[in-house]
Design an enzyme around this catalytic site. Structure first.
Site, PDB file in Angstrom:
ATOM      1  N   ASP A  88      10.161  -3.708  -5.482  1.00 18.25           N
ATOM      2  CA  ASP A  88      11.154  -4.785  -5.575  1.00 18.25           C
ATOM      3  C   ASP A  88      11.941  -4.910  -4.276  1.00 18.25           C
ATOM      4  O   ASP A  88      12.238  -6.023  -3.818  1.00 18.25           O
ATOM      5  CB  ASP A  88      12.110  -4.532  -6.743  1.00 18.25           C
ATOM      6  CG  ASP A  88      11.409  -4.623  -8.087  1.00 18.25           C
ATOM      7  OD1 ASP A  88      10.420  -5.384  -8.202  1.00 18.25           O
ATOM      8  OD2 ASP A  88      11.851  -3.944  -9.033  1.00 18.25           O
ATOM      9  N   LEU A 120       0.808  -1.220   0.000  1.00 16.23           N
ATOM     10  CA  LEU A 120       0.000   0.000   0.000  1.00 16.23           C
ATOM     11  C   LEU A 120       0.842   1.272   0.000  1.00 16.23           C
ATOM     12  O   LEU A 120       0.360   2.335   0.363  1.00 16.23           O
ATOM     13  CB  LEU A 120      -0.926  -0.002   1.223  1.00 16.23           C
ATOM     14  CG  LEU A 120      -1.851  -1.209   1.370  1.00 16.23           C
ATOM     15  CD1 LEU A 120      -2.541  -1.189   2.728  1.00 16.23           C
ATOM     16  CD2 LEU A 120      -2.859  -1.260   0.235  1.00 16.23           C
ATOM     17  N   GLY A 131       1.726   1.248   4.093  1.00 14.72           N
ATOM     18  CA  GLY A 131       2.203  -0.035   4.588  1.00 14.72           C
ATOM     19  C   GLY A 131       1.799  -1.195   3.711  1.00 14.72           C
ATOM     20  O   GLY A 131       1.924  -1.148   2.489  1.00 14.72           O
TER      21      GLY A 131
END
Length: 163
Positions: free
Chosen positions: A107, A76, A80
């Site tokens: 990543d 998100l 978070g």
């Protein structure tokens, strides 16, 4: 890619899948359905998760995808992440940082999450570490602005292995 995933799945390897871009999901829905079915873990940003689940809201995306995969992670960004499995569902907030460039943060999050799985930390610790690691990468320009090893050791010192 699907051949490699089938091969890995058939040999008992855990498959960690990040769809990469929501627009490719729409263009190749059957492909993404097959990959999702063979995956042990899906890590997607919110837009990718909603597109994969064909859902309009976050809770529906979590419910639909959680039924398809043993472990679901929805990233998100500055809010978070959500981590959901059969017996576990949490929303873990991200630390507050002065973000400059989010390139590579997803990543970095995935790499940190996989590292935590390998180290057998609790899902809560893994999610906190992945959020922190990804957030730290946004504090500088470029996709390779990782925290120093000393910072990582300090943050993870209290993490315990789950048996």
């Amino acid at each position: 890619i699907l051949y490699a995933i089938r091969n890995a799945h058939d040999r008992g390897a855990k498959v960690f899948f990040d769809p990469g871009a929501f627009n490719t999901i729409t263009l190749s829905r059957n492909y993404f359905e097959k990959v999702s079915e063979l995956s042990n873990i899906i890590s997607a940003n919110l837009k990718e998760a909603k597109t994969l689940a064909q859902a309009h809201n976050t809770s529906d995306a979590v419910q639909i995808l959680s039924e398809k995969v043993p472990l679901l992670i929805i990233r998100l960004g500055e809010e978070g992440c959500i981590v959901s499995s059969n017996e576990y569902k949490i929303k873990v907030p991200a630390p507050n940082v002065k973000a400059i460039d989010s390139t590579g943060a997803g990543d970095a999050f995935n790499a940190a999450f996989i590292s935590g799985i390998i180290k057998k930390w609790s899902l809560n610790d893994i999610a906190n570490f992945a959020n922190w690691f990804a957030a730290k990468t946004t504090e500088q320009i470029g996709a390779r602005s990782f925290p120093f090893k000393s910072e990582i050791i300090k943050v993870t010192r209290s993490f315990k292995r789950e048996l």
